[in-house]
Scaffold this active site. Sequence first.
Site, PDB file in Angstrom:
ATOM      1  N   ASN A 270       0.871  -1.182   0.000  1.00 51.96           N
ATOM      2  CA  ASN A 270       0.000   0.000   0.000  1.00 51.96           C
ATOM      3  C   ASN A 270       0.906   1.229   0.000  1.00 51.96           C
ATOM      4  OD1 ASN A 270      -1.764   2.062   0.473  1.00 51.96           O
ATOM      5  ND2 ASN A 270      -2.440   1.352   2.486  1.00 51.96           N
TER       6      ASN A 270
ATOM      7  N   LYS B 103       0.133   4.259  -0.263  1.00 52.64           N
ATOM      8  CA  LYS B 103      -0.523   5.435   0.335  1.00 52.64           C
ATOM      9  C   LYS B 103      -0.302   6.662  -0.572  1.00 52.64           C
ATOM     10  CE  LYS B 103      -0.172   3.188   4.776  1.00 52.64           C
ATOM     11  NZ  LYS B 103      -0.035   3.273   6.228  1.00 52.64           N
TER      12      LYS B 103
ATOM     13  N   HIS C 217      -9.475   0.884   5.486  1.00 46.41           N
ATOM     14  CA  HIS C 217      -8.177   1.187   6.097  1.00 46.41           C
ATOM     15  C   HIS C 217      -8.384   2.174   7.251  1.00 46.41           C
ATOM     16  CE1 HIS C 217      -4.064   2.443   6.687  1.00 46.41           C
ATOM     17  NE2 HIS C 217      -3.692   1.378   5.992  1.00 46.41           N
TER      18      HIS C 217
ATOM     19  N   GLU D 285      -6.749   4.631   8.193  1.00 45.91           N
ATOM     20  CA  GLU D 285      -6.558   6.049   7.840  1.00 45.91           C
ATOM     21  C   GLU D 285      -7.819   6.618   7.199  1.00 45.91           C
ATOM     22  OE1 GLU D 285      -2.934   5.450   5.628  1.00 45.91           O
ATOM     23  OE2 GLU D 285      -1.932   4.897   7.504  1.00 45.91           O
TER      24      GLU D 285
ATOM     25  N   GLU E  13      -4.812  -4.921  10.800  1.00 45.23           N
ATOM     26  CA  GLU E  13      -3.804  -3.872  10.952  1.00 45.23           C
ATOM     27  C   GLU E  13      -4.024  -3.146  12.275  1.00 45.23           C
ATOM     28  OE1 GLU E  13      -2.109  -2.625   6.865  1.00 45.23           O
ATOM     29  OE2 GLU E  13      -3.797  -1.320   7.309  1.00 45.23           O
TER      30      GLU E  13
ATOM     31  N   GLY F 165       2.958   2.436  10.805  1.00 41.99           N
ATOM     32  CA  GLY F 165       3.897   3.548  10.625  1.00 41.99           C
ATOM     33  C   GLY F 165       4.638   3.929  11.895  1.00 41.99           C
TER      34      GLY F 165
ATOM     35  N   SER G 188       3.962  -1.966  10.352  1.00 44.70           N
ATOM     36  CA  SER G 188       5.426  -2.036  10.523  1.00 44.70           C
ATOM     37  C   SER G 188       5.999  -3.408  10.195  1.00 44.70           C
ATOM     38  CB  SER G 188       5.827  -1.606  11.943  1.00 44.70           C
ATOM     39  OG  SER G 188       5.431  -0.268  12.162  1.00 44.70           O
TER      40      SER G 188
ATOM     41  N   GLY H 153       5.193   1.373   4.606  1.00 49.71           N
ATOM     42  CA  GLY H 153       6.516   1.967   4.390  1.00 49.71           C
ATOM     43  C   GLY H 153       7.489   1.074   3.636  1.00 49.71           C
TER      44      GLY H 153
HETATM   45  P1  13P Z   1       3.288   0.464   7.657  1.00 46.50           P
HETATM   46  O1  13P Z   1       3.817  -0.826   7.074  1.00 46.50           O
HETATM   47  O2  13P Z   1       4.005   1.674   7.150  1.00 46.50           O
HETATM   48  O3  13P Z   1       3.211   0.381   9.149  1.00 46.50           O
HETATM   49  O4  13P Z   1       1.768   0.628   7.132  1.00 46.50           O
HETATM   50  C1  13P Z   1       0.895  -0.434   7.220  1.00 46.50           C
HETATM   51  C2  13P Z   1      -0.351  -0.083   6.478  1.00 46.50           C
HETATM   52  O5  13P Z   1      -1.092   0.780   6.895  1.00 46.50           O
HETATM   53  C3  13P Z   1      -0.631  -0.800   5.224  1.00 46.50           C
HETATM   54  O6  13P Z   1      -1.916  -0.556   4.787  1.00 46.50           O
END
Ligand code: 13P
Length: 251
Positions: free
Chosen positions: A9, A11, A96, A98, A168, A174, A214, A236
């Site tokens: 992802n 983002k 998600h 977010e 998640e 993150g 992460s 990330g």
């Molecule tokens: P990170 O791997 O950056 O923690 O993000 C996970 C995520 O939100 C994937 O959708």
Amino acid sequence: MRKKIVAGNWKMNLNYDEVTSLVDEILRLHSSDNNVEVILSPPFIYLDKVVRSCANHDHVFIASQNCSEYNNGAYTGEISASMLNSIGVNYIIIGHSERRSIFNESNENLNLKITQALQNNLKIIFCCGENIDQRESGEYLQVIKKQLEETILCLDQKSLSKIVIAYEPIWAIGTGKTASSVQAQEIHFFIRSLISDKFGTEISNNTSILYGGSCKPTNSKELFSQSDIDGGLIGGASLKSSDFTAIINSF
Ligand code: 13P
């Protein structure tokens, strides 16, 4: 048998040239030998380009990060599931954290998006997960149960077979703080039991459940070795081709 999947992802990251290099490098480094389905999820504006770049790669699929809850018409700025289908997108990420927290998406909004995706022949990566307060107060299983009961567990069997679930934990996204393999396995097993209670063991055994938060090359092997963890939804670390392909190869 359920699929092993590693999804990236991206983002709201990367410019056009960076996308071009990242896709080229992933395709160069990735070998399809280990039978892992790879999913790339770029921002909307790059979807068409990434679909075309991956066209001859059987194990690589494309996901959008969102879709409109509406079908089509006067909704300025929105992108419909039917548009995504028409350019060859395979999956939509829905739910998600977010989108839930920053854009106030409720279960009602998510259900409309799920309907749009399914009506337009798109598969779904459906996300769930608790925040740090819910984890520390011990109510996390109830939180996840409610997130799923009010959305994908309302679907029929055929629709559920189009869903990949991503657990998640918000406190791990993150932050560099990963759920331990024991913590993640507990939730994945719990999610699989919820599906089994509603749809039976055959369907639950065939549903892929991914871990996100992460996840990186140093912890992916341990996480993916758990019996109910079928891969990862990577943020990330999916922006760096060597890390992303190392995660794919950690099965
Ligand atoms: P990170 O791997 O950056 O923690 O993000 C996970 C995520 O939100 C994937 O959708």
